[in-house]
Design an enzyme around this catalytic site. Structure first.
Site, short mmCIF file in Angstrom:
data_model
loop_
_atom_site.label_atom_id
_atom_site.label_comp_id
_atom_site.label_asym_id
_atom_site.label_seq_id
_atom_site.Cartn_x
_atom_site.Cartn_y
_atom_site.Cartn_z
N GLY A 64 -1.65 4.12 9.65
CA GLY A 64 -1.02 4.70 10.76
C GLY A 64 -1.25 4.68 12.41
N SER A 65 -1.90 3.36 12.53
CA SER A 65 -2.31 3.19 14.07
C SER A 65 -1.36 3.02 14.80
CB SER A 65 -3.41 2.00 13.96
OG SER A 65 -2.54 0.67 13.96
N ASN A 66 -0.23 2.36 14.43
CA ASN A 66 1.03 2.39 15.33
C ASN A 66 1.58 3.90 15.58
OD1 ASN A 66 1.88 -0.24 16.11
ND2 ASN A 66 1.24 -0.68 14.10
N LEU A 104 11.83 -0.20 0.72
CA LEU A 104 13.06 -0.78 1.48
C LEU A 104 13.74 0.47 1.57
CD1 LEU A 104 14.44 -3.45 1.87
CD2 LEU A 104 15.67 -3.08 -0.39
N ASN A 126 12.02 -1.19 12.80
CA ASN A 126 10.52 -1.31 12.16
C ASN A 126 9.82 -2.47 12.86
OD1 ASN A 126 8.87 -1.70 9.77
ND2 ASN A 126 9.60 -3.75 9.52
N HIS A 138 7.06 -5.56 12.54
CA HIS A 138 6.76 -6.51 11.33
C HIS A 138 5.58 -7.59 12.27
CE1 HIS A 138 6.68 -9.00 7.89
NE2 HIS A 138 6.55 -10.13 8.84
C1 GRF Z 1 1.60 -3.24 11.05
O1 GRF Z 1 0.79 -4.39 11.10
C2 GRF Z 1 3.01 -3.23 11.10
O2 GRF Z 1 3.45 -4.24 11.63
C3 GRF Z 1 3.21 -3.33 9.56
O3 GRF Z 1 2.13 -2.59 9.01
C4 GRF Z 1 1.26 -2.32 9.90
C5 GRF Z 1 0.88 -0.98 9.86
O4 GRF Z 1 -0.27 -0.72 10.54
N1 GRF Z 1 4.57 -3.11 9.40
P1 GRF Z 1 -0.51 0.64 10.93
O5 GRF Z 1 -0.60 1.68 9.82
O6 GRF Z 1 0.42 1.20 11.92
O7 GRF Z 1 -2.11 0.68 11.26
#
Ligand code: GRF
Length: 191
Positions: A13-15, A88, A103, A105
Site C-alpha cells: 500500500g505505498s501508493n 479481477l 488502476n 500498473h
Molecule cells: C504497484 O507497482 C502498482 O503499479 C501495482 O501494484 C503495486 C502496488 O504497490 N498495481 P504498493 O502496494 O502501492 O506499494
C-alpha cells in the site's frame, strides 16, 4: 461536498499511503475507506495510521454477493482506486461504478500487462525484452486485466547499468508522483 475515495489494495500500500497523504488536508476529496482481500496486507495498518476505516473481505463476498457494492453505496463512494489490488473486478461492481474505477500498473501498457503480470514479474519481463524505456500506466478498469482506457502514462529511459531493483524503484517514484494528482484531476471533472 467532498468527493469520497475508496482504495482497494492487496499488499503493502505505498501508493495508498501517498493518496491518503495527498488528500489528508484536501477540500476536494477524502479517502473514506480502504478495502483489502488480504487480512495481512500492510495497507490496513497504513489506513489505521490515518484513522481511515478499512474493510477486509473474502473472494466469496466479492464475487458472489452485493456486499461490497452495498458498502460502497452506503458510504457514498464516488471513485474507486485500485492500488496494488490483485483480484479481477467483477461485472456487478463495474456496472455500479462505470468509468469510476481506476488502476495503476507498473509498466507502459499495452505492453507487459494481463493476468499474472504483477510485481517483479513485470520488471523481469521488461529487462528480458531489452526495452529501451519503462514506466507506469494509470487507466480505467474494465472486465479484463490491464486493458481499460489509458488515463496517464509516465516513462523513463532504461540505462545500461539498470537492474530489476533500480527500474522498480524508478517506476515506484513515478507512481507516487503521479497517482494522487491523476486522481485529483479526475475528481475535478466530476460534478
Ligand atoms: C504497484 O507497482 C502498482 O503499479 C501495482 O501494484 C503495486 C502496488 O504497490 N498495481 P504498493 O502496494 O502501492 O506499494
Amino acid at each position: 461536498m467532498k468527493k469520497r475515495i475508496a482504495i482497494f489494495a492487496s499488499g503493502s500500500g505505498s501508493n495508498a499511503q501517498k493518496i491518503m497523504e495527498h488528500f489528508k488536508y484536501s477540500n476536494l476529496a477524502e479517502v473514506s475507506l480502504v478495502l483489502s482481500n488480504n487480512p495481512d496486507a500492510y495497507v490496513i495498518q497504513r489506513a489505521d495510521n490515518f484513522e481511515i476505516p478499512s474493510h477486509v473481505f473474502d473472494r466469496r463476498a466479492f464475487y458472489e454477493s452485493e456486499e461490497i457494492i452495498e458498502l460502497l453505496r452506503r458510504l457514498e463512494i464516488d471513485i474507486i482506486v485500485l492500488a496494488g489490488f490483485l483480484l479481477l473486478v467483477p461485472e456487478n461492481l463495474l456496472k455500479a461504478y462505470p468509468n469510476k474505477i481506476i488502476n495503476i500498473h507498473p509498466a507502459l501498457l499495452p505492453k507487459f500487462g494481463g493476468k499474472g503480470m504483477y510485481g517483479d514479474k513485470v520488471h523481469q519481463a521488461v529487462l528480458q525484452a531489452g526495452e529501451e524505456e519503462h514506466g507506469i500506466t494509470i487507466h480505467f478498469v474494465n472486465e479484463r486485466f490491464d486493458e481499460g482506457e489509458v488515463i496517464h502514462q509516465a516513462k523513463f529511459k532504461i540505462e545500461s547499468d539498470d537492474t530489476l531493483e533500480t527500474i522498480k524503484f524508478k517506476g515506484q517514484q513515478l507512481e507516487h508522483q503521479y497517482f494522487p494528482k491523476v486522481i485529483e484531476n479526475l475528481l475535478k471533472k466530476y460534478n
